[in-house]
Design a protein around this motif. Structure first.
Motif, PDB file in Angstrom:
ATOM      1  N   ALA A   1     -59.015  42.004 -24.067  1.00  0.00           N
ATOM      2  CA  ALA A   1     -59.435  41.399 -22.795  1.00  0.00           C
ATOM      3  C   ALA A   1     -58.227  41.135 -21.906  1.00  0.00           C
ATOM      4  O   ALA A   1     -58.287  41.320 -20.683  1.00  0.00           O
ATOM      5  N   TRP A   2     -57.111  40.725 -22.510  1.00  0.00           N
ATOM      6  CA  TRP A   2     -55.891  40.479 -21.739  1.00  0.00           C
ATOM      7  C   TRP A   2     -55.315  41.791 -21.203  1.00  0.00           C
ATOM      8  O   TRP A   2     -54.899  41.868 -20.043  1.00  0.00           O
ATOM      9  N   ILE A   3     -55.333  42.831 -22.031  1.00  0.00           N
ATOM     10  CA  ILE A   3     -54.802  44.132 -21.609  1.00  0.00           C
ATOM     11  C   ILE A   3     -55.577  44.655 -20.402  1.00  0.00           C
ATOM     12  O   ILE A   3     -54.999  45.236 -19.476  1.00  0.00           O
ATOM     13  N   ARG A   4     -56.882  44.442 -20.382  1.00  0.00           N
ATOM     14  CA  ARG A   4     -57.710  44.969 -19.293  1.00  0.00           C
ATOM     15  C   ARG A   4     -57.465  44.264 -17.957  1.00  0.00           C
ATOM     16  O   ARG A   4     -57.995  44.691 -16.930  1.00  0.00           O
ATOM     17  N   THR A   5     -56.673  43.205 -17.970  1.00  0.00           N
ATOM     18  CA  THR A   5     -56.354  42.554 -16.695  1.00  0.00           C
ATOM     19  C   THR A   5     -55.260  43.305 -15.937  1.00  0.00           C
ATOM     20  O   THR A   5     -54.975  42.982 -14.783  1.00  0.00           O
ATOM     21  N   PHE A   6     -54.652  44.317 -16.561  1.00  0.00           N
ATOM     22  CA  PHE A   6     -53.582  45.081 -15.922  1.00  0.00           C
ATOM     23  C   PHE A   6     -54.134  46.394 -15.390  1.00  0.00           C
ATOM     24  O   PHE A   6     -54.873  47.103 -16.070  1.00  0.00           O
TER      25      PHE A   6
ATOM     26  N   GLU B   1     -58.577  39.058 -41.728  1.00  0.00           N
ATOM     27  CA  GLU B   1     -59.962  38.656 -41.933  1.00  0.00           C
ATOM     28  C   GLU B   1     -60.687  38.486 -40.606  1.00  0.00           C
ATOM     29  O   GLU B   1     -61.880  38.809 -40.481  1.00  0.00           O
ATOM     30  N   HIS B   2     -59.962  37.968 -39.601  1.00  0.00           N
ATOM     31  CA  HIS B   2     -60.555  37.757 -38.267  1.00  0.00           C
ATOM     32  C   HIS B   2     -59.983  38.752 -37.254  1.00  0.00           C
ATOM     33  O   HIS B   2     -59.807  38.422 -36.081  1.00  0.00           O
ATOM     34  N   TYR B   3     -59.741  39.952 -37.743  1.00  0.00           N
ATOM     35  CA  TYR B   3     -59.068  40.968 -36.928  1.00  0.00           C
ATOM     36  C   TYR B   3     -59.863  41.302 -35.659  1.00  0.00           C
ATOM     37  O   TYR B   3     -59.294  41.415 -34.572  1.00  0.00           O
ATOM     38  N   ASP B   4     -61.169  41.460 -35.774  1.00  0.00           N
ATOM     39  CA  ASP B   4     -61.980  41.841 -34.613  1.00  0.00           C
ATOM     40  C   ASP B   4     -61.901  40.796 -33.503  1.00  0.00           C
ATOM     41  O   ASP B   4     -61.784  41.141 -32.319  1.00  0.00           O
ATOM     42  N   GLU B   5     -61.967  39.509 -33.889  1.00  0.00           N
ATOM     43  CA  GLU B   5     -61.874  38.456 -32.877  1.00  0.00           C
ATOM     44  C   GLU B   5     -60.497  38.439 -32.214  1.00  0.00           C
ATOM     45  O   GLU B   5     -60.385  38.297 -30.986  1.00  0.00           O
ATOM     46  N   LEU B   6     -59.447  38.620 -33.024  1.00  0.00           N
ATOM     47  CA  LEU B   6     -58.093  38.633 -32.478  1.00  0.00           C
ATOM     48  C   LEU B   6     -57.896  39.806 -31.526  1.00  0.00           C
ATOM     49  O   LEU B   6     -57.357  39.648 -30.427  1.00  0.00           O
ATOM     50  N   MET B   7     -58.356  40.983 -31.937  1.00  0.00           N
ATOM     51  CA  MET B   7     -58.176  42.160 -31.095  1.00  0.00           C
ATOM     52  C   MET B   7     -59.002  42.063 -29.815  1.00  0.00           C
ATOM     53  O   MET B   7     -58.609  42.594 -28.777  1.00  0.00           O
ATOM     54  N   ALA B   8     -60.131  41.391 -29.883  1.00  0.00           N
ATOM     55  CA  ALA B   8     -60.933  41.198 -28.668  1.00  0.00           C
ATOM     56  C   ALA B   8     -60.167  40.360 -27.654  1.00  0.00           C
ATOM     57  O   ALA B   8     -60.230  40.617 -26.436  1.00  0.00           O
TER      58      ALA B   8
END
Length: 227
Positions: free
Chosen positions: A119-124, A108-115
């Motif tokens: 954001a964490w993935i983009r730190t690499f 139900e809150h998939y978009d918020e979770l994936m965001a």
């Protein structure tokens, strides 16, 4: 399916020659050979430009800081994987977040979770940095998403030669071989399709037409060729 075809081919060879064979069917070569879209993409002819992940249907795709695309072979909707995502991200607060308590709520809150994950993935800066973190924490499988053109430029492709090159109107195109290798030998390149009407004379001769009759039909425009 391709493995079954290879086995049938080996059995046919045995029935004809009395000799068996060893068949090697590569999963990667099979994927390259059965998807006509990959042929276009490998030659820069695909207008869509979409990355394609060869993974489970719900394995998400992320972008690293360097712009490359990766996939993690598990959806955070799955309870087991969600815990691993939280561990590798160092985000115990997500485990306690009521929005993500159950699979239904996570979907139900998939978009918020994936965001949060994106954001964490983009730190690499690279997949090597990400793999080091993942293998030391969550233990989730991660892989780089390659276009078919990039896949054909890997060491694997250099060693196995899953394609052959042909010249079409002055342009070199890479076409996929069949995915079967018998006794270490790959399948031979296919012949290019002939031009329209290019075998008129040959076919008419097989039907009993004389050279004069074939020439007459061609002169009257009944037999046509783009040669």
């Amino acid at each position: 399916m391709q493995g079954a075809l290879a086995a049938i081919t080996g059995l046919y060879q045995r029935s004809m020659t009395g000799r068996g064979t060893h068949a090697d069917v590569s999963m990667m070569a099979t994927m390259l050979s059965v998807n006509e879209r990959l042929h276009a993409e490998a030659n820069g002819l695909d207008p869509l430009g979409e990355p394609t992940a060869l993974s489970a249907p719900e394995s998400p795709i992320f972008e690293l800081a360097d712009g490359s695309l990766i996939t993690i072979a598990a959806s955070p909707v799955w309870t087991s994987a969600f815990g691993r995502y939280c561990t590798m991200m160092g985000r115990n607060d997500l485990k306690a977040d009521p929005r993500y308590k159950t699979p239904e709520l996570r979907r139900e809150h998939y978009d918020e979770l994936m965001a949060e994950v994106a954001a964490w993935i983009r730190t690499f800066g690279s997949i090597d940095e990400l793999e080091h973190q993942v293998s030391g924490a969550g233990g989730l499988a991660v892989g780089r998403i390659r276009t078919s053109g990039e896949a054909l430029d890997t060491e694997w492709a250099e060693a196995t030669q899953p394609y052959y090159s042909v010249d079409v109107d002055g342009r070199e195109l890479r076409l996929m071989r069949g995915p079967w290798r018998f006794d270490g030998l790959s399948t031979a390149p296919l012949r290019l399709a002939g031009p329209q009407g290019g075998h008129n004379a040959e076919v008419m001769a097989e039907l009993g037409a004389t050279h004069e009759e074939i020439a007459d039909l061609a002169q009257r425009g009944i037999l046509r060729s783009t040669e």
